[in-house]
Design a protein around this motif. Sequence first.
Motif, PDB file in Angstrom:
ATOM      1  N   HIS A   7     -39.888 131.939  70.069  1.00 25.02           N
ATOM      2  CA  HIS A   7     -39.443 132.766  69.151  1.00 25.02           C
ATOM      3  C   HIS A   7     -38.030 133.271  69.314  1.00 25.02           C
ATOM      4  N   LEU A   8     -37.799 134.034  70.612  1.00 24.69           N
ATOM      5  CA  LEU A   8     -36.587 134.438  70.836  1.00 24.69           C
ATOM      6  C   LEU A   8     -35.421 133.384  70.700  1.00 24.69           C
ATOM      7  N   ARG A   9     -35.624 132.170  71.099  1.00 27.41           N
ATOM      8  CA  ARG A   9     -34.490 131.280  70.960  1.00 27.41           C
ATOM      9  C   ARG A   9     -34.181 131.223  69.467  1.00 27.41           C
ATOM     10  N   GLU A  10     -35.142 130.841  68.624  1.00 29.80           N
ATOM     11  CA  GLU A  10     -35.085 130.626  67.247  1.00 29.80           C
ATOM     12  C   GLU A  10     -34.491 131.625  66.565  1.00 29.80           C
ATOM     13  N   ILE A  11     -34.801 133.012  66.940  1.00 29.35           N
ATOM     14  CA  ILE A  11     -34.268 134.167  66.120  1.00 29.35           C
ATOM     15  C   ILE A  11     -33.026 134.368  66.380  1.00 29.35           C
ATOM     16  N   LEU A  12     -32.503 134.204  67.701  1.00 24.31           N
ATOM     17  CA  LEU A  12     -31.148 134.471  68.180  1.00 24.31           C
ATOM     18  C   LEU A  12     -30.326 133.378  67.693  1.00 24.31           C
ATOM     19  N   GLN A  13     -30.770 132.226  67.261  1.00 24.29           N
ATOM     20  CA  GLN A  13     -29.868 130.981  66.668  1.00 24.29           C
ATOM     21  C   GLN A  13     -29.677 131.493  65.411  1.00 24.29           C
ATOM     22  N   GLU A  14     -30.654 132.034  64.694  1.00 16.78           N
ATOM     23  CA  GLU A  14     -30.311 132.275  63.126  1.00 16.78           C
ATOM     24  C   GLU A  14     -29.468 133.503  63.248  1.00 16.78           C
ATOM     25  N   ILE A  15     -29.621 134.568  64.091  1.00 21.68           N
ATOM     26  CA  ILE A  15     -28.641 135.711  64.067  1.00 21.68           C
ATOM     27  C   ILE A  15     -27.232 135.311  64.299  1.00 21.68           C
ATOM     28  N   MET A  16     -27.098 134.354  65.139  1.00 21.98           N
ATOM     29  CA  MET A  16     -25.865 134.158  65.698  1.00 21.98           C
ATOM     30  C   MET A  16     -24.999 133.004  64.548  1.00 21.98           C
ATOM     31  N   GLU A  17     -26.059 132.565  63.697  1.00 20.18           N
ATOM     32  CA  GLU A  17     -25.281 131.739  62.617  1.00 20.18           C
ATOM     33  C   GLU A  17     -24.736 132.818  61.572  1.00 20.18           C
ATOM     34  N   GLN A  18     -25.407 134.003  61.521  1.00 18.10           N
ATOM     35  CA  GLN A  18     -25.036 134.993  60.700  1.00 18.10           C
ATOM     36  C   GLN A  18     -23.875 135.641  61.099  1.00 18.10           C
ATOM     37  N   LEU A  19     -23.748 135.852  62.459  1.00 19.32           N
ATOM     38  CA  LEU A  19     -22.947 136.725  63.388  1.00 19.32           C
ATOM     39  C   LEU A  19     -21.452 135.805  63.083  1.00 19.32           C
ATOM     40  N   GLY A  20     -21.629 134.539  63.093  1.00 15.22           N
ATOM     41  CA  GLY A  20     -20.654 133.432  63.243  1.00 15.22           C
ATOM     42  C   GLY A  20     -19.711 133.597  61.919  1.00 15.22           C
ATOM     43  N   THR A  21     -20.309 133.954  60.825  1.00 18.21           N
ATOM     44  CA  THR A  21     -19.674 134.251  59.718  1.00 18.21           C
ATOM     45  C   THR A  21     -18.841 135.332  59.534  1.00 18.21           C
ATOM     46  N   ARG A  22     -18.759 136.542  60.604  1.00 21.41           N
ATOM     47  CA  ARG A  22     -18.058 137.696  60.513  1.00 21.41           C
ATOM     48  C   ARG A  22     -16.986 137.714  61.423  1.00 21.41           C
ATOM     49  N   LYS A  23     -16.148 136.671  61.952  1.00 19.47           N
ATOM     50  CA  LYS A  23     -15.212 136.348  62.943  1.00 19.47           C
ATOM     51  C   LYS A  23     -14.148 137.335  62.563  1.00 19.47           C
ATOM     52  N   ALA A  24     -13.568 137.108  61.110  1.00 18.64           N
ATOM     53  CA  ALA A  24     -12.502 137.750  60.709  1.00 18.64           C
ATOM     54  C   ALA A  24     -12.909 139.161  60.710  1.00 18.64           C
ATOM     55  N   GLU A  25     -14.058 139.660  60.318  1.00 22.51           N
ATOM     56  CA  GLU A  25     -14.113 141.182  60.422  1.00 22.51           C
ATOM     57  C   GLU A  25     -14.129 141.585  61.820  1.00 22.51           C
ATOM     58  N   PHE A  26     -14.588 140.988  62.897  1.00 23.47           N
ATOM     59  CA  PHE A  26     -14.429 141.353  64.220  1.00 23.47           C
ATOM     60  C   PHE A  26     -13.292 141.437  64.856  1.00 23.47           C
ATOM     61  N   ARG A  27     -12.475 140.397  64.230  1.00 24.81           N
ATOM     62  CA  ARG A  27     -10.950 140.412  64.797  1.00 24.81           C
ATOM     63  C   ARG A  27     -10.111 141.578  64.084  1.00 24.81           C
ATOM     64  N   ARG A  28     -10.620 141.933  62.999  1.00 24.54           N
ATOM     65  CA  ARG A  28      -9.887 143.104  62.245  1.00 24.54           C
ATOM     66  C   ARG A  28     -10.323 144.386  62.881  1.00 24.54           C
ATOM     67  N   VAL A  29     -11.471 144.485  63.291  1.00 27.27           N
ATOM     68  CA  VAL A  29     -11.929 145.578  64.213  1.00 27.27           C
ATOM     69  C   VAL A  29     -11.302 145.915  65.271  1.00 27.27           C
ATOM     70  N   LEU A  30     -10.994 144.458  66.149  1.00 25.14           N
ATOM     71  CA  LEU A  30     -10.607 144.436  67.456  1.00 25.14           C
ATOM     72  C   LEU A  30      -8.855 144.638  67.455  1.00 25.14           C
ATOM     73  N   GLY A  31      -8.378 144.254  66.352  1.00 30.26           N
ATOM     74  CA  GLY A  31      -6.997 144.174  66.112  1.00 30.26           C
ATOM     75  C   GLY A  31      -6.477 142.890  66.592  1.00 30.26           C
ATOM     76  N   THR A  32      -6.990 141.963  66.760  1.00 33.94           N
ATOM     77  CA  THR A  32      -6.641 140.678  67.170  1.00 33.94           C
ATOM     78  C   THR A  32      -6.674 139.506  65.996  1.00 33.94           C
ATOM     79  N   ARG A  33      -6.119 138.577  66.543  1.00 34.45           N
ATOM     80  CA  ARG A  33      -5.894 137.424  65.656  1.00 34.45           C
ATOM     81  C   ARG A  33      -6.282 136.140  66.305  1.00 34.45           C
ATOM     82  N   PRO A  34      -6.861 135.129  65.294  1.00 34.12           N
ATOM     83  CA  PRO A  34      -7.402 133.732  66.054  1.00 34.12           C
ATOM     84  C   PRO A  34      -6.120 133.105  66.618  1.00 34.12           C
ATOM     85  N   PRO A  35      -6.606 132.418  67.794  1.00 38.52           N
ATOM     86  CA  PRO A  35      -5.446 131.761  68.523  1.00 38.52           C
ATOM     87  C   PRO A  35      -4.937 130.578  67.787  1.00 38.52           C
TER      88      PRO A  35
END
Length: 227
Positions: free
Chosen positions: A197-225
């Motif tokens: 369960h933990l593996r499957e749930i974390l994998q689904e959560i990571m799929e959703q978090l992976g769509t937020r890269k731009a927002e994380f970089r904005r909060v952190l003040g960084t840019r993509p390499p």
Amino acid sequence: MGLAACTVLVGCTYHGRVRRGIYVQPAQDDRVVARVLVVSDKHIPEQISLVEPESSQLYAFDIETADGTAVAAADALGTLFTQVDAGLQRLENEYDLVAEVTLESGLTRSNCEGSLDKWAVRVTGLCTQVTVSVRRPQTADPVAVYTVRRWKELHKPGFPTALQWLNKHTFSIFSPVLLPLYTQTQGAELRRQLEEHLREILQEIMEQLGTRKAEFRRVLGTRPPVP
């Protein structure tokens, strides 16, 4: 993994723990440059106790969850961020982001993912819910929060099922031997199902978090390499 403690009057208890290293996935392309702390001493219970609804407390399965769950979440977030550690909350000021993980799990005769039809056949299953919240240190408002829930019918392998049948049809004469064997083997299977369960749930959560890269970089003040 654990030994079953059993007495005729009290019943049997399995003791196990969620193992480290249960989450293995390749890193995402273009990871976010950030140091992330997965808090291991808050929200994740040290132990969960699972009891079969039909057993009248005869069998109990205690599984230590804090360490294995925190490490699994850190391994999962490590596919998105460049550095992720599991550690104590007091260390959060040393990191760019803080991830808090909430875990709930239990055995139930209802489908915890949705409502059951009135006439549906109800079987025992494992319900697990995980929430991952990512925030900046010393702030309350999260940058992202995702909750995923899973329910699967409780799997009973042939050996523990046979032990239950034998105990019933010998009028519990051999219960001092059969009950510990059943509790140990079924407890190990429950631990495996919880890890799944933990593996499957974390994998689904990571799929959703992976769509937020731009927002994380904005909060952190960084840019993509630069490629």
